[in-house]
Motif scaffolding. Structure first.
Motif, PDB file in Angstrom:
ATOM      1  N   SER A   1       9.476  -0.299   2.482  1.00  0.00           N
ATOM      2  CA  SER A   1       8.163  -1.231   1.970  1.00  0.00           C
ATOM      3  C   SER A   1       8.763  -2.622   2.257  1.00  0.00           C
TER       4      SER A   1
ATOM      5  N   LEU B   1       4.043  -3.492   1.413  1.00  0.00           N
ATOM      6  CA  LEU B   1       3.191  -2.548   1.915  1.00  0.00           C
ATOM      7  C   LEU B   1       4.233  -1.464   2.339  1.00  0.00           C
TER       8      LEU B   1
ATOM      9  N   LEU C   1      -0.014   2.628   9.592  1.00  0.00           N
ATOM     10  CA  LEU C   1       1.205   2.245   9.371  1.00  0.00           C
ATOM     11  C   LEU C   1       2.622   2.428  10.197  1.00  0.00           C
TER      12      LEU C   1
ATOM     13  N   SER D   1       3.015  -8.579   8.948  1.00  0.00           N
ATOM     14  CA  SER D   1       2.628  -7.842   7.503  1.00  0.00           C
ATOM     15  C   SER D   1       1.194  -8.103   7.415  1.00  0.00           C
TER      16      SER D   1
ATOM     17  N   ARG E   1      -1.644  -5.188   7.235  1.00  0.00           N
ATOM     18  CA  ARG E   1      -2.643  -4.788   5.961  1.00  0.00           C
ATOM     19  C   ARG E   1      -4.084  -4.758   6.703  1.00  0.00           C
TER      20      ARG E   1
ATOM     21  N   LEU F   1      -7.957  -0.785  -0.013  1.00  0.00           N
ATOM     22  CA  LEU F   1      -6.489  -1.121  -0.164  1.00  0.00           C
ATOM     23  C   LEU F   1      -6.163  -2.526  -1.215  1.00  0.00           C
TER      24      LEU F   1
ATOM     25  N   ARG G   1      -3.907  -4.571  -3.939  1.00  0.00           N
ATOM     26  CA  ARG G   1      -2.653  -5.063  -4.366  1.00  0.00           C
ATOM     27  C   ARG G   1      -2.497  -5.172  -5.975  1.00  0.00           C
TER      28      ARG G   1
ATOM     29  N   GLU H   1       2.652  -4.122  -5.304  1.00  0.00           N
ATOM     30  CA  GLU H   1       2.588  -3.247  -4.216  1.00  0.00           C
ATOM     31  C   GLU H   1       1.316  -2.936  -3.826  1.00  0.00           C
ATOM     32  N   TYR H   2       1.102  -2.359  -2.536  1.00  0.00           N
ATOM     33  CA  TYR H   2      -0.311  -2.028  -2.023  1.00  0.00           C
ATOM     34  C   TYR H   2      -0.613  -0.546  -2.261  1.00  0.00           C
TER      35      TYR H   2
END
Length: 170
Positions: free
Chosen positions: A43, A47, A79, A112, A116, A140, A142, A153-154
């Motif tokens: 992570s 993410l 990702l 990052s 996202r 998505l 947070r 965390e997402y």
């Protein structure tokens, strides 16, 4: 739901026990389904590099497991393409952090954010393609982590949309 990085009020807690009701029919709306990052994944800034692909039980009868697996596969592929580059820049930025007074971490922050945005685009495409027709909405979001309020965390959140009454006028 779009989440802005600078807005601390946009950080939500995990879904609560309070039950929401459909405004037209008065029936309870199921709690949202939360899909967290895989536990064995790395992570960067909250993410993960992949999400869990186990089919959640509350989605049974609403979406086919194959469609769910395909959606998670698309999101994980986005990702997978970007996270190794982010990790390399992160390591390089940490090594050079003392010499550059922390400025060497800016490329990681920008990458990052781009990652996202790419995941959010993939989620929106999936919503328009299939899930809004099925009465579901992916996002998505947070969330605050387990014990500490500063750790976030997402996660992917699947909300159940209320049914539109066809017998009432607009």
């Amino acid at each position: 739901m779009q989440v802005e990085d600078d807005n601390i009020s946009a950080i939500h807690e995990y879904p609560s026990e309070s039950q929401e009701y459909d405004p037209f029919f008065g029936i309870p709306v199921p709690d949202p389904v939360v899909i967290r990052g895989a536990t064995s994944s790395s992570s960067i800034f909250g993410l993960n590099n992949r999400f869990q692909d186990d089919f959640p039980a509350p989605l049974t009868g609403r979406v086919a497991p194959e469609e769910f697996q395909e959606t998670i596969g698309r999101i994980n592929s986005v990702l997978k393409k970007s996270m190794p580059v982010n990790m390399k820049w992160f390591i390089c930025g940490c090594l050079c952090c003392c010499c550059t007074l922390g400025c060497s971490l800016w490329p990681v922050i920008c990458l990052s954010k781009r990652t996202r945005q790419n995941v959010e685009k993939a989620v929106e495409w999936e919503n328009e393609r299939l899930y809004k027709k099925l009465g579901l909405q992916w996002s998505l979001t947070r969330y605050r982590g387990g014990g500490s309020p500063s750790l976030t965390e997402y996660v992917l959140v699947i909300r159940f949309l209320p049914k539109v009454p066809i017998d009432r006028p607009d």
